[in-house]
Design a protein around this motif. Sequence first.
Motif, PDB file in Angstrom:
ATOM      1  N   ALA A 273      10.566  29.465  11.397  1.00 11.96           N
ATOM      2  CA  ALA A 273      10.431  28.501  10.309  1.00 11.96           C
ATOM      3  C   ALA A 273      10.659  27.078  10.807  1.00 11.96           C
ATOM      4  N   LEU A 274      11.692  26.879  11.625  1.00 12.13           N
ATOM      5  CA  LEU A 274      11.979  25.534  12.136  1.00 12.13           C
ATOM      6  C   LEU A 274      10.927  25.092  13.150  1.00 12.13           C
ATOM      7  N   SER A 275      10.384  26.027  13.930  1.00 13.99           N
ATOM      8  CA  SER A 275       9.311  25.672  14.859  1.00 13.99           C
ATOM      9  C   SER A 275       8.052  25.269  14.097  1.00 13.99           C
ATOM     10  N   LEU A 276       7.751  25.997  13.023  1.00 15.69           N
ATOM     11  CA  LEU A 276       6.596  25.629  12.196  1.00 15.69           C
ATOM     12  C   LEU A 276       6.829  24.285  11.503  1.00 15.69           C
ATOM     13  N   LEU A 277       8.076  24.030  11.122  1.00 16.89           N
ATOM     14  CA  LEU A 277       8.385  22.730  10.516  1.00 16.89           C
ATOM     15  C   LEU A 277       8.172  21.608  11.523  1.00 16.89           C
ATOM     16  N   ASP A 278       8.552  21.840  12.778  1.00 16.77           N
ATOM     17  CA  ASP A 278       8.271  20.868  13.836  1.00 16.77           C
ATOM     18  C   ASP A 278       6.766  20.583  13.908  1.00 16.77           C
ATOM     19  N   GLN A 279       5.987  21.645  13.863  1.00 21.06           N
ATOM     20  CA  GLN A 279       4.536  21.491  13.921  1.00 21.06           C
ATOM     21  C   GLN A 279       4.002  20.761  12.698  1.00 21.06           C
TER      22      GLN A 279
ATOM     23  N   TYR B 112      13.323  14.767  23.320  1.00 23.10           N
ATOM     24  CA  TYR B 112      13.312  15.225  21.923  1.00 23.10           C
ATOM     25  C   TYR B 112      13.830  16.644  21.882  1.00 23.10           C
ATOM     26  N   MET B 113      14.819  16.895  21.030  1.00 24.09           N
ATOM     27  CA  MET B 113      15.369  18.233  20.865  1.00 24.09           C
ATOM     28  C   MET B 113      14.690  18.895  19.669  1.00 24.09           C
ATOM     29  N   ALA B 114      14.157  20.069  19.880  1.00 23.26           N
ATOM     30  CA  ALA B 114      13.466  20.784  18.809  1.00 23.26           C
ATOM     31  C   ALA B 114      14.415  21.052  17.643  1.00 23.26           C
ATOM     32  N   LEU B 115      13.829  21.118  16.444  1.00 23.95           N
ATOM     33  CA  LEU B 115      14.645  21.343  15.246  1.00 23.95           C
ATOM     34  C   LEU B 115      15.400  22.669  15.324  1.00 23.95           C
ATOM     35  N   ALA B 116      14.801  23.674  15.939  1.00 20.83           N
ATOM     36  CA  ALA B 116      15.456  24.981  16.031  1.00 20.83           C
ATOM     37  C   ALA B 116      16.741  24.894  16.843  1.00 20.83           C
ATOM     38  N   ARG B 117      16.796  24.005  17.833  1.00 20.13           N
ATOM     39  CA  ARG B 117      18.025  23.815  18.621  1.00 20.13           C
ATOM     40  C   ARG B 117      18.970  22.840  17.928  1.00 20.13           C
ATOM     41  N   ARG B 118      18.409  21.811  17.320  1.00 22.07           N
ATOM     42  CA  ARG B 118      19.254  20.789  16.719  1.00 22.07           C
ATOM     43  C   ARG B 118      20.032  21.332  15.533  1.00 22.07           C
ATOM     44  N   TYR B 119      19.422  22.243  14.778  1.00 24.58           N
ATOM     45  CA  TYR B 119      20.080  22.773  13.579  1.00 24.58           C
ATOM     46  C   TYR B 119      20.548  24.206  13.773  1.00 24.58           C
ATOM     47  N   ARG B 120      20.832  24.586  15.010  1.00 30.26           N
ATOM     48  CA  ARG B 120      21.408  25.905  15.280  1.00 30.26           C
ATOM     49  C   ARG B 120      22.828  25.955  14.722  1.00 30.26           C
ATOM     50  N   PRO B 121      23.210  27.017  14.007  1.00 32.66           N
ATOM     51  CA  PRO B 121      24.570  27.117  13.460  1.00 32.66           C
ATOM     52  C   PRO B 121      25.632  27.032  14.554  1.00 32.66           C
ATOM     53  N   ARG B 122      26.707  26.303  14.278  1.00 25.81           N
ATOM     54  CA  ARG B 122      27.796  26.123  15.236  1.00 25.81           C
ATOM     55  C   ARG B 122      29.046  26.919  14.860  1.00 25.81           C
ATOM     56  N   SER B 123      29.046  27.515  13.666  1.00 22.69           N
ATOM     57  CA  SER B 123      30.202  28.307  13.218  1.00 22.69           C
ATOM     58  C   SER B 123      29.710  29.419  12.314  1.00 22.69           C
ATOM     59  N   PHE B 124      30.614  30.358  12.028  1.00 24.35           N
ATOM     60  CA  PHE B 124      30.243  31.466  11.157  1.00 24.35           C
ATOM     61  C   PHE B 124      29.869  30.982   9.762  1.00 24.35           C
ATOM     62  N   ASP B 125      30.487  29.893   9.308  1.00 24.51           N
ATOM     63  CA  ASP B 125      30.194  29.374   7.979  1.00 24.51           C
ATOM     64  C   ASP B 125      28.749  28.897   7.854  1.00 24.51           C
ATOM     65  N   GLU B 126      28.141  28.484   8.950  1.00 25.98           N
ATOM     66  CA  GLU B 126      26.787  27.958   8.904  1.00 25.98           C
ATOM     67  C   GLU B 126      25.721  29.034   9.065  1.00 25.98           C
ATOM     68  N   VAL B 127      26.124  30.240   9.400  1.00 27.72           N
ATOM     69  CA  VAL B 127      25.151  31.328   9.572  1.00 27.72           C
ATOM     70  C   VAL B 127      24.648  31.769   8.202  1.00 27.72           C
ATOM     71  N   LEU B 128      23.318  31.819   8.043  1.00 25.40           N
ATOM     72  CA  LEU B 128      22.707  32.152   6.757  1.00 25.40           C
ATOM     73  C   LEU B 128      22.057  33.538   6.809  1.00 25.40           C
ATOM     74  N   GLY B 129      22.149  34.237   5.708  1.00 31.98           N
ATOM     75  CA  GLY B 129      21.402  35.484   5.546  1.00 31.98           C
ATOM     76  C   GLY B 129      21.968  36.709   6.225  1.00 31.98           C
ATOM     77  N   GLN B 130      23.154  36.612   6.842  1.00 35.10           N
ATOM     78  CA  GLN B 130      23.745  37.773   7.524  1.00 35.10           C
ATOM     79  C   GLN B 130      25.186  37.982   7.076  1.00 35.10           C
ATOM     80  N   PRO B 131      25.450  38.150   5.802  1.00 38.59           N
ATOM     81  CA  PRO B 131      26.840  38.214   5.329  1.00 38.59           C
ATOM     82  C   PRO B 131      27.619  39.411   5.857  1.00 38.59           C
TER      83      PRO B 131
END
Length: 542
Positions: free
Chosen positions: A217-223, A3-22
């Motif tokens: 947040a994603l780790s807490l969502l896993d929990q 099982y891959m944790a949500l924090a790894r599974r939904y890690r941004p793969r490009s600059f377009d997916e990075v949130l909150g750091q414009p």
Amino acid sequence: MSYMALARRYRPRSFDEVLGQPSVVRALRNALDGDSLHPALLLSGTRGVGKTTLARILAKALNCETGVGSNPCGECGACREIDEGRFVDLLEIDAASRTKVEDTRAMLDNVQYAPVRGRYKIYLIDEVHMLSGHSFNALLKTLEEPPDHVKFVLATTDPQKLPVTVLSRCLQLHLRALPEATVVSLLDKVLEAEGRESEPDAVALLAEAADGSMRDALSLLDQAVAHAGGGKLEGQAIGEMLGLGGQKALVQSLQAIAAGDGAALRAALQELAEMAVDHGALLDDLASLLQAVAFTQAFGQSAAEGARGQEATALAPKLATADVQVFYDMAVHARRDLAWAPSARIGFEMALLRMWCFRAGAVEGAPEGGATGQSSEPAAAPTTAAPAASAASTTESAPIEAAPEALATPSPADLDDAPSAAARAWHERIEAATLEAYARELARNCVVGFEDDDELVLQLAEDMQHLLRDERLARLREAFGKAVRIDCVRQLGDWTPTRILRAERARALDAAGERLEASPVFRALNARLGAELPREDIRLLH
């Protein structure tokens, strides 16, 4: 079972997916597209905001087989290997476990060699502030003038610990904590992608608990997903998981304080005492709720969302604006001092009881408090000699030893008779003795019942027996060099030294008043302006 944790599974793969750091993303994009990327980057920020993620995206942008640019394809061999963590030219070094200068020198010995697989060799040094001073010194020259095929990316949560010599050689980019709304938006998308249903309050609680960290947040969502099983993520269940089960009782406590309802406040505190709650987190929640109330009172709408916003909107008209400011300060100070409280529960309850005592409209001695039968303010210390029943009811809230200097003027009944010679001798004996403050105060409230060469028997009024302590009695034995016993009696037969001091103080105040009234300045003011001298306002300076 893999099982891959949500924090790894939904890690941004490009600059377009990075949130909150414009701002950081814009700077990196422009540097890549303009072929002006600095050879040493320092990414700083709290945990879980994307430092390592940006470093990996940067590695893809530099080594993508389609060319250097801010939009790596994500499909070529280099991009896939970087995403999978097996790209040979991306060296991720944990500075926390490799702090020695020998480790740094071994790394630098390989800097001169060309990349094996990609276009650039990327050195990602995580938690770089953990390196030793000698390691930083060994790194300086290479960091300032690295080979053309090498890029350094340093990541740290504490940039203040880095030497200024390192900071001056790096281009520093600070990643800020993510806004709560951004975290909520991502969690909603993840839940939708995972096919899970949730209540808005549940997602809001997770985002608030993450405190600006997307990974948290994603780790807490896993929990939370594990906690809910196959069911819906509910706000109440998430609150219990996070130790916030007392939210409802907390709101009821503030409502009771606002309404002056002591019975309701006591019931809410009892309910919280029966819960297995984190009182420190509850104080944080209390401060956040009061901030939301203050925001609502100032601007007419709450800055909080979901249930918190509704609670703030409901409480705003019930609490005085000044009260909210004072209550917030009390909550913050109670959280800071929680480690010094006898227990977390006591520290939390005292914070609410302090709010109860200092709320606007509380009248000293008023019989508020509903079923509790308690007044809204602490009982004032008695200022005159009082009957035994009255003194017994007030000594716990204002013990006499707490303010021996605040001896009040005695009533006329106190001055009808005079102390005996034995009482004055006992008073002078106490004042001449070497006694610490509390032992002296105990002796001042006693009269001599019997004394011989071996034993001293003192009498203490029953309503003052709270002053009697074993350690104070031991101090009296040491001072007088004999056995000392204190008997508690209903009524004393002579003046105590405390009563003598009060009488002397009263005479001194009267004499001071007479001197002031006889002074030429006061006589002139009285003759011209009709000035009067309130005797109760006269204070002795010594």
